[in-house]
Write an enzyme that holds these catalytic residues in place. Structure first.
Site, mmCIF file in Angstrom:
data_model
loop_
_atom_site.group_PDB
_atom_site.id
_atom_site.type_symbol
_atom_site.label_atom_id
_atom_site.label_comp_id
_atom_site.label_asym_id
_atom_site.label_seq_id
_atom_site.Cartn_x
_atom_site.Cartn_y
_atom_site.Cartn_z
ATOM 1 N N GLY A 12 0.810 -1.214 0.000
ATOM 2 C CA GLY A 12 0.000 0.000 0.000
ATOM 3 C C GLY A 12 0.840 1.259 0.000
ATOM 4 N N HIS A 18 4.274 1.827 -8.138
ATOM 5 C CA HIS A 18 3.269 0.757 -8.103
ATOM 6 C C HIS A 18 2.364 0.827 -9.334
ATOM 7 C CE1 HIS A 18 3.963 1.295 -3.604
ATOM 8 N NE2 HIS A 18 4.241 0.022 -3.787
#
Ligand code: PAF
Length: 262
Positions: A12, A18
């Site tokens: 996260g 990402h």
């Protein structure tokens, strides 16, 4: 989920690095699963597990227009219903450098990645090259344990000044952020010297370590990407990695650059 399924494992606090993994996964796969799990097993007792950034609402928002089929964000209790007794020992690849400074780290990484591969059963899983030793551990695990997933490695995404994107960059003060690209610059200098024919690695690293300042050096090394054993001499005609870690205040930065020797 329609196959092929791609898994992007994350902790996260998602950033453009990402999202580049997610894009690579969407290009190759019909369905993409992003896992978000801050894995306690890969943090040492003195490390930042408790304060690691958790931004699930923000992460969902970022992924909402990224073409992802599912987000898998289990709780610690769901992932570890009982304290794990059986874990994955990554062997010698996980012993040096990051493994030496973070005892148990790669056992934690390998164990959670194997669990995620078992839970999601993806045909492909996507990892960033910034965590190069992690990538080596995962690649070797998948090969040694016959996991039915192909590991796809994706280039490090950098800020314009060279700093590799990392969720931990959020910890940096303004001064630390200004100093942070020194790690990339120093590794680039190591890589340039190696590609120009320098072979005496320890002398080269001793010469260039002061360039990390004002960062506090942790280590610089040159390794083969599949072994992660610090080399004393750079072999000719090899693809190597210049790897390093340094502290900006309390924040530990890591980075690496690939280099081909003449
Ligand atoms: O690179 C990471 O974010 C983590 O180490 C990973 C691969 C998601 C395992 O927890």
């Amino acid at each position: 989920l329609a196959e092929p399924v791609g898994l992007v494992p994350t902790m996260g606090a998602l950033h453009a690095g990402h999202l580049a993994l997610v894009r690579a996964a969407c290009e190759r796969c019909k369905s993409v699963v992003v896992s978000i799990f801050v894995n306690p097993l890969q943090f040492g007792p003195q490390e930042d597990f408790a304060r690691y950034p958790r931004r699930l609402a923000h992460d969902r928002e970022l992924l909402s227009s990224a073409g992802v089929s599912a987000i898998f964000a289990p709780s610690v209790e769901e992932m570890y219903a009982q304290p794990p007794l059986v874990t994955v020992d990554p062997g010698s690849i996980g012993e040096h450098l990051e493994g030496e400074r973070r005892p148990g780290h790669f056992r934690g990484v390998a164990t959670v990645v194997l669990k995620l591969l078992e839970l999601v059963r993806p045909q492909y899983a996507f990892f960033g090259q910034k965590d190069a030793q992690q990538l080596a551990v995962v690649q070797r695990m998948v090969s040694d344990l016959n996991c039915d997933t192909e590991i796809v490695s994706c280039p490090t995404v950098r800020e314009p000044d060279g700093l590799a994107l990392s969720s931990r960059n959020a910890y940096l003060s303004a001064d630390e952020r200004r100093a942070a690209p020194r790690l990339f610059q120093t590794l680039r200098a190591v890589a340039e010297r190696l590609s120009a024919g320098r072979t005496d690695v320890p002398a080269l690293l001793a010469e260039l370590t002061p360039e990390l300042s004002p960062l506090r050096p942790d280590y610089l090394a040159v390794v083969r990407p599949e072994e992660f054993l610090p080399l004393a001499a750079a072999p000719p005609g090899a693809t190597l990695l210049a790897v390093g870690a340094a502290f900006a205040g309390k924040t530990r930065l890591i980075d690496n650059i690939a280099v081909k020797t003449p």
